[in-house]
Design an enzyme around this catalytic site. Structure first.
Site, mmCIF file in Angstrom:
data_model
loop_
_atom_site.group_PDB
_atom_site.id
_atom_site.type_symbol
_atom_site.label_atom_id
_atom_site.label_comp_id
_atom_site.label_asym_id
_atom_site.label_seq_id
_atom_site.Cartn_x
_atom_site.Cartn_y
_atom_site.Cartn_z
ATOM 1 N N PRO A 255 -28.109 -21.698 36.991
ATOM 2 C CA PRO A 255 -27.336 -22.786 36.844
ATOM 3 C C PRO A 255 -27.069 -23.638 37.894
ATOM 4 C CG PRO A 255 -25.851 -20.949 37.142
ATOM 5 C CD PRO A 255 -27.263 -20.443 37.498
ATOM 6 N N GLU A 256 -26.901 -24.671 37.557
ATOM 7 C CA GLU A 256 -26.619 -25.812 38.448
ATOM 8 C C GLU A 256 -25.048 -26.379 37.844
ATOM 9 O OE1 GLU A 256 -29.267 -28.550 40.419
ATOM 10 O OE2 GLU A 256 -30.795 -27.227 40.202
ATOM 11 N N LYS B 167 -20.350 -24.666 40.970
ATOM 12 C CA LYS B 167 -20.998 -23.855 40.362
ATOM 13 C C LYS B 167 -20.033 -22.515 40.343
ATOM 14 C CE LYS B 167 -25.068 -25.226 42.762
ATOM 15 N NZ LYS B 167 -26.246 -24.959 43.770
ATOM 16 N N ARG C 284 -35.830 -22.708 50.353
ATOM 17 C CA ARG C 284 -35.722 -23.150 49.029
ATOM 18 C C ARG C 284 -37.057 -24.158 49.003
ATOM 19 N NH1 ARG C 284 -31.391 -22.335 46.121
ATOM 20 N NH2 ARG C 284 -32.913 -22.211 44.441
#
Length: 309
Positions: free
Chosen positions: A2-3, A52, A293
């Site tokens: 999720p973001e 988050k 990332r």
DNA sequence: TCACAATGAACAA
DNA sequence: TGTTCCTTGTGAC
């Protein structure tokens, strides 16, 4: 996976389903047994997301903090057999046997004699249940019981979240935190201490939307651009919370938008599109690692003079 | 069956 | 900068 938008949706769903109710909590996997025992048979008072982070506030000042990390997810199952895969915004898993479906499709349990609650499948860290709803948490990076003081400490560390906007200061705090670092903007946008809720997809997309070179120093951006970035994150987040989908393209007509909602490959400007033509200039999208990332960007649209590297 | 990726972040050095 | 942890689904053999 999720973001911020996903966590806000979970918080809202839990408010609807569980707030004001006595929940039975357990840890089928066993790794949160003590915590589950302490909140079990107490009332959920609040369900709130900041970035988050998900905070579930129970009676007696007991709070569960959940962070889904890169692959955590909640499965929510109701007695009617409907199942929502809240951690995976683009799929919905349905009753036993599990069937994957596109967004918007719903289906009741294939066999109506399936027992409720269903037995936990896989590594369920935390199960929350009422008489007619079950929520299973798998794979979180964090699931812990915290005190009100502990929660304050965690909240104080977080950058502003547009959905949790404390007056007009949030934008100013965001600007302040950008101004005090020379790290690349592509890195800083994902720093939860600078701004809450942005992850790898939104990072790439926001940078493209502003034709911004990911390698520019955060403190080199002018105030107007910083303001636009903040406003834009607010727009994207609100849209994501509403639709459950990270729809970052504004260059679509109704037909295109409908397609993008179904096809993940159509949804983004640059994320995951390495080698494919930029939607604006047709230059192949580039992927580069940035602090472990994957960063995607258009080397033509997002170029700045004098970029080093 | 196995390797690998995935929308994340803490920690060590 | 690199390593570790968390879990599941997919695609190659």
């Amino acid at each position: 996976m999720p973001e911020g938008h996903t966590v806000h949706r979970i918080a809202q769903l839990f408010t609807e389903l569980f707030a004001g109710q006595v929940l039975v909590a357990s840890s089928p996997q066993g790794r949160f047994s003590e915590g589950a025992a302490l909140i079990s048979a107490t009332t959920l008072l609040t369900s709130q997301a900041i970035g988050k982070q998900l905070f579930l506030g129970f009676e007696a000042d007991r709070c569960v903090r959940v962070h889904l990390g890169i692959y955590g997810a909640w499965d929510v199952i109701s007695r009617s057999g409907e199942l929502t895969r809240a951690g995976s915004p683009d799929t919905v898993s349905l009753g036993a046997p599990r069937v994957r479906r596109r967004i918007g499709e719903t289906e009741t349990s294939i066999s109506s004699d399936v027992a409720f609650p269903p037995p936990p499948v896989g590594q369920v860290r935390l199960r929350l249940e009422t008489s007619d709803t079950v929520a299973d948490l798998r794979g979180p990076t964090a699931c812990e019981l915290i005190t009100p003081e502990g929660r304050e400490v965690i909240e104080a560390r977080l950058g502003p979240d547009p959905m949790h906007d404390r007056g007009k200061k949030s934008g100013a705090i965001f600007a302040q935190r950008l101004a005090r670092t020379s790290r690349p903007i592509g890195l800083v946008l994902m720093d939860q201490g600078v701004v809450s809720g942005i992850g790898n997809v939104y990072r790439a997309e926001i940078l493209f939307r502003h034709r911004l070179d990911p390698y520019l120093s955060a403190n080199s951006l002018d105030a107007e651009l910083v303001h636009r970035l903040w406003k834009d994150w607010g727009v994207l987040l609100a849209r994501g919370v509403q639709t459950g989908v990270m729809m970052t393209r504004d260059d679509l007509d109704a037909k295109g938008k409908a397609l993008a909602l179904e096809e993940r490959g159509e949804r983004y400007f640059v994320y995951g599109r390495q080698g494919q033509p930029c939607r604006v200039c047709r230059t192949p999208i580039v992927m580069a690692m940035m602090a472990t990332r994957k960063l995607y960007f258009c080397p033509q649209c997002q170029t700045s003079i004098g970029r080093s590297s």
